[in-house]
Design a protein around this motif. Structure first.
Motif, PDB file in Angstrom:
ATOM      1  N   MET A   1       6.190  -0.064  -5.734  1.00  0.00           N
ATOM      2  CA  MET A   1       4.894   0.350  -6.284  1.00  0.00           C
ATOM      3  C   MET A   1       5.086   1.264  -7.492  1.00  0.00           C
ATOM      4  N   SER A   2       5.936   2.245  -7.364  1.00  0.00           N
ATOM      5  CA  SER A   2       6.040   3.264  -8.418  1.00  0.00           C
ATOM      6  C   SER A   2       6.579   2.690  -9.727  1.00  0.00           C
ATOM      7  N   HIS A   3       7.338   1.597  -9.667  1.00  0.00           N
ATOM      8  CA  HIS A   3       7.844   0.992 -10.891  1.00  0.00           C
ATOM      9  C   HIS A   3       6.719   0.412 -11.713  1.00  0.00           C
TER      10      HIS A   3
ATOM     11  N   ILE B   1      -3.726  11.043 -10.312  1.00  0.00           N
ATOM     12  CA  ILE B   1      -2.548  11.105  -9.437  1.00  0.00           C
ATOM     13  C   ILE B   1      -1.301  11.179 -10.314  1.00  0.00           C
ATOM     14  N   HIS B   2      -0.231  11.738  -9.757  1.00  0.00           N
ATOM     15  CA  HIS B   2       1.054  11.810 -10.448  1.00  0.00           C
ATOM     16  C   HIS B   2       2.048  10.967  -9.664  1.00  0.00           C
ATOM     17  N   VAL B   3       2.656  10.024 -10.338  1.00  0.00           N
ATOM     18  CA  VAL B   3       3.563   9.100  -9.654  1.00  0.00           C
ATOM     19  C   VAL B   3       4.977   9.254 -10.193  1.00  0.00           C
ATOM     20  N   LYS B   4       5.898   9.488  -9.257  1.00  0.00           N
ATOM     21  CA  LYS B   4       7.311   9.559  -9.630  1.00  0.00           C
ATOM     22  C   LYS B   4       7.926   8.181  -9.465  1.00  0.00           C
ATOM     23  N   ARG B   5       8.562   7.677 -10.516  1.00  0.00           N
ATOM     24  CA  ARG B   5       9.176   6.347 -10.450  1.00  0.00           C
ATOM     25  C   ARG B   5      10.512   6.435  -9.714  1.00  0.00           C
TER      26      ARG B   5
ATOM     27  N   THR C   1       0.838  -1.204   0.000  1.00  0.00           N
ATOM     28  CA  THR C   1       0.000   0.000   0.000  1.00  0.00           C
ATOM     29  C   THR C   1       0.872   1.253   0.000  1.00  0.00           C
ATOM     30  N   ARG C   2       0.524   2.202  -0.848  1.00  0.00           N
ATOM     31  CA  ARG C   2       1.257   3.467  -0.905  1.00  0.00           C
ATOM     32  C   ARG C   2       0.267   4.620  -1.045  1.00  0.00           C
ATOM     33  N   SER C   3       0.677   5.795  -0.532  1.00  0.00           N
ATOM     34  CA  SER C   3      -0.174   6.984  -0.582  1.00  0.00           C
ATOM     35  C   SER C   3       0.172   7.838  -1.802  1.00  0.00           C
ATOM     36  N   TYR C   4      -0.882   8.440  -2.422  1.00  0.00           N
ATOM     37  CA  TYR C   4      -0.653   9.350  -3.542  1.00  0.00           C
ATOM     38  C   TYR C   4      -1.590  10.552  -3.429  1.00  0.00           C
ATOM     39  N   SER C   5      -1.026  11.732  -3.640  1.00  0.00           N
ATOM     40  CA  SER C   5      -1.803  12.968  -3.547  1.00  0.00           C
ATOM     41  C   SER C   5      -2.743  13.088  -4.736  1.00  0.00           C
TER      42      SER C   5
HETATM   43  C1  LIG Z   1       0.708  11.597   2.151  1.00  0.00           C
HETATM   44  C2  LIG Z   1       1.593  11.081   1.019  1.00  0.00           C
HETATM   45  C3  LIG Z   1       1.342  11.494  -0.297  1.00  0.00           C
HETATM   46  C4  LIG Z   1       2.172  11.041  -1.322  1.00  0.00           C
HETATM   47  N1  LIG Z   1       1.924  11.488  -2.590  1.00  0.00           N
HETATM   48  C5  LIG Z   1       2.702  11.053  -3.606  1.00  0.00           C
HETATM   49  C6  LIG Z   1       2.449  11.508  -4.951  1.00  0.00           C
HETATM   50  O1  LIG Z   1       1.540  12.285  -5.241  1.00  0.00           O
HETATM   51  N2  LIG Z   1       3.281  11.036  -5.933  1.00  0.00           N
HETATM   52  C7  LIG Z   1       4.327  10.169  -5.674  1.00  0.00           C
HETATM   53  O2  LIG Z   1       5.018   9.792  -6.631  1.00  0.00           O
HETATM   54  N3  LIG Z   1       4.564   9.722  -4.417  1.00  0.00           N
HETATM   55  C8  LIG Z   1       3.782  10.122  -3.385  1.00  0.00           C
HETATM   56  N4  LIG Z   1       4.017   9.663  -2.122  1.00  0.00           N
HETATM   57  C9  LIG Z   1       5.046   8.630  -1.933  1.00  0.00           C
HETATM   58  C10 LIG Z   1       4.447   7.233  -2.256  1.00  0.00           C
HETATM   59  O3  LIG Z   1       3.480   6.888  -1.263  1.00  0.00           O
HETATM   60  C11 LIG Z   1       5.496   6.103  -2.261  1.00  0.00           C
HETATM   61  O4  LIG Z   1       6.245   6.160  -1.086  1.00  0.00           O
HETATM   62  C12 LIG Z   1       6.413   6.184  -3.471  1.00  0.00           C
HETATM   63  O5  LIG Z   1       5.646   5.987  -4.683  1.00  0.00           O
HETATM   64  C13 LIG Z   1       7.500   5.100  -3.396  1.00  0.00           C
HETATM   65  O6  LIG Z   1       6.889   3.863  -3.255  1.00  0.00           O
HETATM   66  P1  LIG Z   1       7.598   2.582  -3.885  1.00  0.00           P
HETATM   67  O7  LIG Z   1       6.864   1.368  -3.372  1.00  0.00           O
HETATM   68  O8  LIG Z   1       7.713   2.722  -5.368  1.00  0.00           O
HETATM   69  O9  LIG Z   1       9.074   2.651  -3.313  1.00  0.00           O
HETATM   70  P2  LIG Z   1       9.730   1.703  -2.175  1.00  0.00           P
HETATM   71  O10 LIG Z   1       9.851   0.316  -2.743  1.00  0.00           O
HETATM   72  O11 LIG Z   1       8.969   1.852  -0.899  1.00  0.00           O
HETATM   73  O12 LIG Z   1      11.142   2.379  -2.028  1.00  0.00           O
HETATM   74  C14 LIG Z   1      12.156   2.198  -3.060  1.00  0.00           C
HETATM   75  C15 LIG Z   1      13.427   2.943  -2.681  1.00  0.00           C
HETATM   76  O13 LIG Z   1      13.207   4.360  -2.757  1.00  0.00           O
HETATM   77  C16 LIG Z   1      13.483   4.971  -1.501  1.00  0.00           C
HETATM   78  N5  LIG Z   1      12.465   6.023  -1.346  1.00  0.00           N
HETATM   79  C17 LIG Z   1      11.191   5.893  -0.892  1.00  0.00           C
HETATM   80  N6  LIG Z   1      10.537   7.074  -0.940  1.00  0.00           N
HETATM   81  C18 LIG Z   1      11.434   7.969  -1.443  1.00  0.00           C
HETATM   82  C19 LIG Z   1      11.358   9.366  -1.756  1.00  0.00           C
HETATM   83  N7  LIG Z   1      10.244  10.084  -1.535  1.00  0.00           N
HETATM   84  N8  LIG Z   1      12.457   9.966  -2.285  1.00  0.00           N
HETATM   85  C20 LIG Z   1      13.590   9.272  -2.517  1.00  0.00           C
HETATM   86  N9  LIG Z   1      13.725   7.937  -2.246  1.00  0.00           N
HETATM   87  C21 LIG Z   1      12.662   7.301  -1.710  1.00  0.00           C
HETATM   88  C22 LIG Z   1      13.349   3.869  -0.473  1.00  0.00           C
HETATM   89  O14 LIG Z   1      14.134   4.144   0.676  1.00  0.00           O
HETATM   90  C23 LIG Z   1      13.878   2.666  -1.244  1.00  0.00           C
HETATM   91  O15 LIG Z   1      15.294   2.626  -1.236  1.00  0.00           O
HETATM   92  C24 LIG Z   1       3.220  10.122  -1.062  1.00  0.00           C
HETATM   93  C25 LIG Z   1       3.442   9.699   0.249  1.00  0.00           C
HETATM   94  C26 LIG Z   1       2.651  10.184   1.282  1.00  0.00           C
HETATM   95  C27 LIG Z   1       2.939   9.732   2.705  1.00  0.00           C
END
Ligand SMILES: Cc1cc2nc3c(=O)[nH]c(=O)nc-3n(C[C@H](O)[C@H](O)[C@H](O)COP(=O)(O)OP(=O)(O)OC[C@H]3O[C@@H](n4cnc5c(N)ncnc54)[C@H](O)[C@@H]3O)c2cc1C
Length: 68
Positions: free
Chosen positions: A66-68, A56-60, A39-43
């Motif tokens: 998740m973002s991948h 939503i906008h997702v940064k990879r 589970t991940r949060s997105y604005s």
């Molecule tokens: C309230 C809230 C709103 C959010 N809104 C958005 C949004 O609009 N768009 C968006 O793209 N994301 C947003 N996020 C972040 C999102 O929830 C995920 O954390 C993000 O997509 C990474 O998840 P992942 O599973 O791909 O990475 P993970 O598998 O969890 O992490 C992969 C690697 O990246 C590193 N990492 C994790 N987060 C970051 C970061 N922010 N910067 C640099 N390195 C990081 C980790 O330490 C790990 O090494 C938000 C988070 C919160 C709490």
């Protein structure tokens, strides 16, 4: 998900069509849960009451689960 558009090499814009009506305010976020429970949060980038789809906008992130 019902649409995806690449905004830059690392950022995608996703359009979601919620199964039920979603009422929200600017600045709120949603929690997306993947099939395996991750589970991940997105604005929310869409405008409440104007846009039919939720946007939503997702940064990879490198190796982001998740973002991948
Ligand atoms: C309230 C809230 C709103 C959010 N809104 C958005 C949004 O609009 N768009 C968006 O793209 N994301 C947003 N996020 C972040 C999102 O929830 C995920 O954390 C993000 O997509 C990474 O998840 P992942 O599973 O791909 O990475 P993970 O598998 O969890 O992490 C992969 C690697 O990246 C590193 N990492 C994790 N987060 C970051 C970061 N922010 N910067 C640099 N390195 C990081 C980790 O330490 C790990 O090494 C938000 C988070 C919160 C709490």
């Amino acid at each position: 998900m019902c649409g995806v558009e690449r905004l830059s090499p690392h950022i995608c814009r996703l359009f979601l069509d919620p199964a039920t009506a979603l009422y929200y305010h600017p600045g709120q976020f949603i929690n997306l849960r993947r099939f395996d429970g991750l589970t991940r949060s997105y604005s929310l980038a869409s405008v409440p009451r104007r846009d039919a789809l939720v946007e939503i906008h997702v940064k990879r992130l490198p190796s982001g689960r998740m973002s991948h």
